[in-house]
Design an enzyme around this catalytic site. Structure first.
Site, PDB file in Angstrom:
ATOM      1  N   GLU A 106       0.762  -1.383   0.092  1.00 24.58           N
ATOM      2  CA  GLU A 106      -0.122   0.017  -0.122  1.00 24.58           C
ATOM      3  C   GLU A 106       0.944   0.978   0.056  1.00 24.58           C
ATOM      4  O   GLU A 106       0.638   2.065   0.868  1.00 24.58           O
ATOM      5  CB  GLU A 106      -0.921   0.015   1.350  1.00 24.58           C
ATOM      6  CG  GLU A 106      -2.090  -1.045   1.040  1.00 24.58           C
ATOM      7  CD  GLU A 106      -3.097  -0.638   0.183  1.00 24.58           C
ATOM      8  OE1 GLU A 106      -2.914   0.491  -0.642  1.00 24.58           O
ATOM      9  OE2 GLU A 106      -4.042  -1.401  -0.015  1.00 24.58           O
TER      10      GLU A 106
ATOM     11  N   GLU B 211      -4.061 -10.307  -0.531  1.00 28.15           N
ATOM     12  CA  GLU B 211      -4.860 -10.496   0.817  1.00 28.15           C
ATOM     13  C   GLU B 211      -6.366 -10.820   0.209  1.00 28.15           C
ATOM     14  O   GLU B 211      -6.898 -10.331  -0.850  1.00 28.15           O
ATOM     15  CB  GLU B 211      -5.012  -9.117   1.296  1.00 28.15           C
ATOM     16  CG  GLU B 211      -3.512  -8.566   2.106  1.00 28.15           C
ATOM     17  CD  GLU B 211      -3.646  -7.243   2.424  1.00 28.15           C
ATOM     18  OE1 GLU B 211      -4.641  -6.602   2.783  1.00 28.15           O
ATOM     19  OE2 GLU B 211      -2.652  -6.511   2.547  1.00 28.15           O
TER      20      GLU B 211
HETATM   21  C1  IPT Z   1      -5.323  -3.756   3.466  1.00 23.86           C
HETATM   22  C2  IPT Z   1      -3.745  -3.558   3.986  1.00 23.86           C
HETATM   23  O1  IPT Z   1      -2.951  -3.895   3.192  1.00 23.86           O
HETATM   24  C3  IPT Z   1      -3.770  -4.547   5.144  1.00 23.86           C
HETATM   25  O2  IPT Z   1      -2.555  -4.073   5.828  1.00 23.86           O
HETATM   26  C4  IPT Z   1      -4.958  -4.213   6.100  1.00 23.86           C
HETATM   27  O3  IPT Z   1      -4.944  -2.900   6.669  1.00 23.86           O
HETATM   28  C5  IPT Z   1      -6.144  -4.411   5.510  1.00 23.86           C
HETATM   29  O4  IPT Z   1      -6.356  -3.667   4.344  1.00 23.86           O
HETATM   30  C6  IPT Z   1      -7.554  -4.374   6.340  1.00 23.86           C
HETATM   31  O5  IPT Z   1      -7.331  -5.257   7.510  1.00 23.86           O
HETATM   32  S1  IPT Z   1      -5.565  -2.316   2.511  1.00 23.86           S
HETATM   33  C7  IPT Z   1      -7.413  -1.885   2.175  1.00 23.86           C
HETATM   34  C8  IPT Z   1      -7.237  -0.527   1.641  1.00 23.86           C
HETATM   35  C9  IPT Z   1      -7.912  -2.863   1.532  1.00 23.86           C
END
Ligand code: IPT
Length: 898
Positions: free
Chosen positions: A381, A445
């Protein structure tokens, strides 16, 4: 804006036979020039009585004016006086810090050595010339904030200090300054090739002796994979030093847009792992790192993304040893600039270029010898820009053997794999069909494990299996970052932070104390490496291993009639491939019977005992006998029927036998989950706007017929015109009461329903027994891990202690249930929750310790609940798992058991 100063060029992390002196332990400490006390190193000062932790997800907790940081910048002074051990060699020496958050000015014996930057990266300083036999004074002034903080905006607690180990290392002249081993595997020839830099390599087991730097040797070997992490012990040596090494032979490649290791397509069944401990923060003890690895392996996790910084190096050696694919991610995140529309983002500002590349260099040099690392990741990010591109190109030059990952390069200009986070199932399907960018695709993710959930993992797995270039993903995230406090777990805001993001830091598959959550149990089932299913006439066994066969497993079956074991046996399964096997010979059964087949470790593995179940499947082999109820009982004066007594005004059941109950009546509400509360258009908002949390029940008629009591009601929220007719029809046969509920929506419903069912209150009860799905909780889109069987639990043990209280503990598809002398039978099945507090109590609580048991048990008997989804970050409940207001009927029988 630049990197630290004074430190030595980065090199591999290793220990050797050269002298070393660990400097971890108790140091003198003072915060902001207060009184001196002591502190434990490694550790964070905020967790040792100085200042407090603070949690923000994206926002910087200070004004954004890089590279400036607040004048109020906590300063921790660390001081350690140490003597050299006897026989400490008269050689050069270095002082190594494995991690200081966020910067440290280091002095030894009054000489300034330099300044560290890059919190989760090592820094080494030349100190040999400064050492004296005794009374060395090492001081480090650590600041909470530095220019580097702009590059360290990860979604986690802001916590400072010397949080990783400190070591003094003798560096003998003519020793191994650094070393590098390349060990590849040719899957066609079945041979490995190894070469070394930095010393001579010997690997006795392979009869490799004194291989010279720059030379290579090829020989037959067993390859390394996450499924079979074969390591060969060796030694890299010079005349002056010997470094023990562990070598894994493997080759990572991308061919035809598919990521392969040793020629086989890999699928990441992964998790994102932050380093967290509820008492020590990011100073994770070694045995806890091992606990993580064991838990992962035992739950069929095969990959880790080290979100969002390089972990303690010990963790990577565990990944080598136990077998986990690793995406090693650099310590870089500038997410907070997103709040400013990315204006001023360091990623594209040349003044930060050196810092970016420095961070990457330090990670790659430190970790280059780990076979488990298959991808390098630039960070998280940080939007996009030239500095990221420079990191990628530096990495490719330095280590062409591993592809480069970075999710923020959405056009794939400088990465080797296409990566996304939280893409919906639909989009992943499209990416798979269109082979977008022509690169391997990973979800760095997905399936946000916040609170109750994630829902929808099964449907992601199906996509990983359907599309060759869709190569799995990494659940967000491994662990809830709750901090222990007065017997409960604290989250953002609990330390009085003016700016915080609440419980968004509580989004892991394991609770803060590493107890597996139902989400992890579901993960283990969804991503099991062997699929066992019924074909109607037999049993199908399909392997999902990418690198090994089935010969390490044994397959046992058990036949249960109404949940009681009646026969067991073993299946003979060929060691590789997919197989359809006939059913074993089974004895006759009288009730509903299920055959459960389990694949378990035939002999002990490093990570689990023999008998550990890695996969299972169930087939139903006979149906339940239908139960019928003849409505023989008459409604008696005072409104009683069979074992039931009813309130004449409301028609509600007030007594069942001798027990005082508050009759079942329609219930549509659940304490919203984090996922219900997530997204831009949360279900929870729609439900509350519709008033589902405050339904009113209008009694239309209480009609005592000869053999039936019929209660007609209309259930509706205040202020709105829509509602639901609910008719309760009670009959009785002997001492058994039957309730048929018919619901009919009235008017236009504006939203989905949290649940559709009945709620009643019973006297206090302890033990619950049921025949149905279990043993754990199950919801429409997270129910693979529940099997059909007979289970028992206490009411308390039915609760899942989500750190932020919310709906939990639903048991699915119960055929019958017994609690506190009451027996409930489904016609045919129902879901249930039983708890000592109401849904409203659960809804109101913000921490687990705020839930105070009442003197009743609240029992919900549901026809259905809305799915879970992962809308707390990502897609909501899939259409097939949504619950809509609809005409429905359901039947339960109530009786008393003594
Ligand atoms: C995403 C992040 O990469 C991760 O660190 C964490 O914050 C997650 O979200 C939420 O728990 S970024 C988001 C803009 C999808």
């Amino acid at each position: 804006m630049g990197p630290g100063t004074g430190s030595l060029p980065p090199r591999a992390f290793f220990t050797s036979d050269a002298a070393s002196l660990p400097l971890d332990g108790t140091w003198d400490f003072r915060l902001d020039e207060g009184d001196w006390g002591t502190i434990t190193v490694p550790g964070h000062w905020q967790l040792q009585g100085h200042g407090s932790p603070a949690y923000t997800n994206v926002r910087y907790p200070f004004p954004v004016e890089p590279p400036f940081v607040p004048s109020e910048n906590p300063a921790g002074d660390y001081r350690l006086t140490f003597d050299l051990p006897e026989n400490w060699p008269d050689e050069p020496a270095v002082l190594r810090f494995d991690g200081i958050d966020s910067c440290g000015l280091v002095r030894l014996n009054d000489v300034e050595l330099g300044v560290t930057r890059g919190s989760r990266l090592p820094s080494e300083f030349e100190v040999g010339h400064l050492l004296r036999p005794s009374g060395n004074v090492l001081t480090v002034r650590v600041h909470q904030w530095s220019a580097g903080s702009y590059l360290e905006d990860q979604d986690m607690w802001w916590m400072s200090g010397i949080f990783r180990s400190v070591m003094l290392l003798s560096r003998p002249r003519g020793g191994v300054a650094d070393y590098e081993i390349h060990a590849t595997y040719d899957h066609v020839l079945g041979s490995g090739t190894v070469s070394v830099q930095g010393g001579m390599l010997s690997v006795p087991e392979l009869e490799v002796r004194d291989l010279l730097p720059g030379q290579s040797v090829s020989l037959p070997v067993e390859p390394w994979s996450a499924e079979s992490p074969r390591l060969y012990d060796g030694v890299v040596s010079t005349a002056a030093e010997r470094v023990p090494v562990r070598i894994g032979f493997r080759t990572v490649a991308i061919s035809d847009g598919v990521l392969t290791v040793n020629g086989a397509r890999v699928v990441f069944r992964g998790v994102n792992r932050h380093e967290h401990h509820p008492r020590f923060g990011r100073a994770v003890p070694r045995e806890v790192a091992l606990q993580d690895v064991l838990l992962m392996k035992r739950h069929n996790v095969n990959a880790v993304r080290t979100s969002h910084y390089p972990p303690d190096p010990y963790f990577l050696s565990l990944c080598d040893e136990y077998g986990l694919w690793v995406i090693d991610e650099c310590d870089l995140e500038t997410h907070g600039f997103g709040e400013l529309g990315w204006a001023g983002n360091p990623s594209d500002d040349p003044r930060w270029a050196e810092s970016y590349v420095d961070r990457m260099r330090r990670m790659v040099e430190r970790d280059k010898n780990h076979p488990s690392i298959v991808l390098w990741s630039l960070g998280n990010e940080s939007h996009t820009g030239r500095n990221l591109a420079a990191m990628a190109s530096w990495t490719r030059d330095r280590d062409p053997s591993r592809p480069v990952h970075y999710e923020g390069d959405s056009d794939c200009e400088y990465v080797d794999v296409y990566s996304r986070m939280y893409a919906s199932h639909e989009e992943v399907d499209e990416i798979g069909r269109e082979r977008t960018h022509g690169l391997p695709f990973v979800l760095c993710e997905f399936a946000h494990a916040m609170g109750n959930g994630p829902g929808g993992m099964l449907e992601y797995r199906e996509l990983f299996e359907e599309h060759p270039t869709v190569q799995g993903g990494f659940i967000w995230e491994w662990i809830d970052h709750g901090l222990e406090r007065d017997g409960h777990f604290a989250y953002g805001g609990d330390f009085g932070e003016p700016l915080h993001d609440g419980n968004f830091v509580i989004d892991g598959l394991v609770f803060p104390d590493r107890t597996p959550s139902p989400g992890l149990v579901e993960f283990a089932k969804v991503f099991e490496p062997v699929r066992i299913t019924g074909t109607g006439t037999g049993i199908r066994i399909e392997t999902r291993y990418d690198h090994v066969g089935l010969d390490h497993l044994r397959f046992d079956w058990v036949l249960e009639d109404e949940g009681a074991e009646v026969a067991t046996g073993t299946l003979v399964v060929p060691p590789a491939g997919h197989h359809d096997l006939p059913l074993p010979d089974l004895p006759a059964v009288s009730g509903e019977a299920w055959l459960t087949v389990r694949a378990s470790l035939a002999s002990p593995a490093r990570w689990a005992d023999a008998g550990h179940v890695v996969a299972w499947g169930q087939l139903q082999v006979s149906e339940a006998r239908p139960t019928s109820l003849r409505a023989t009982e008459r409604v008696r004066p005072g409104l009683s029927l069979g074992p039931g007594r009813f309130d004449p005004a409301t028609g509600l059941l007030t007594r069942l036998g001798d027990l005082a109950v508050d009759g079942p009546r329609l219930d549509l509400w659940r304490a919203p989950t984090d996922n219900d509360r997530g997204s831009e258009h949360p279900d929870d908002r729609a439900w509350r706007d519709a008033g589902l949390h405050r339904l009113q029940h209008r009694v239309i008629t209480v009609d005592a017929q000869e053999n039936a009591l019929v209660v007609r009601t209309r259930v509706a929220p205040p202020a709105w015109g829509f509602g639901m007719f609910a008719d309760y029809r009670w009959t009785a046969g002997g001492d058994r009461l039957r309730l048929q509920v018919d619901v009919t929506p009235d008017g236009e419903w504006p939203c989905t329903l949290p649940r559709l069912g009945l709620r009643m209150a019973l006297p206090e009860a302890d033990v619950v027994e049921w025949f149905g799905a279990g043993p754990g909780e199950a919801y429409a889109d997270s129910r693979q891990a529940a099997r059909i069987g007979r289970f028992s639990s206490t009411v308390d043990a039915l609760q899942t202690p989500y750190v932020f209280p919310q709906e939990n503990g639903n048991r699915a598809d119960a055929r019958w249930l017994e609690i506190g002398g009451v027996r409930v039978e489904g016609e045919p099945v129902f879901d249930f929750t039983a708890r000592r507090w109401t849904s409203e109590d659960l809804d109101a609580a913000r921490h687990t310790h705020e839930l105070i048991p009442r003197d009743r048990v609240y029992l919900n008997l549901d026809l259905a609940q809305h799915g879970l989804g992962t809308a707390s970050c990502g897609p909501g409940v899939l259409p097939q798992h949504r619950l809509h207001a609809r005409k429905a009927s359901f039947v339960v029988d109530l009786s008393i058991r003594n």
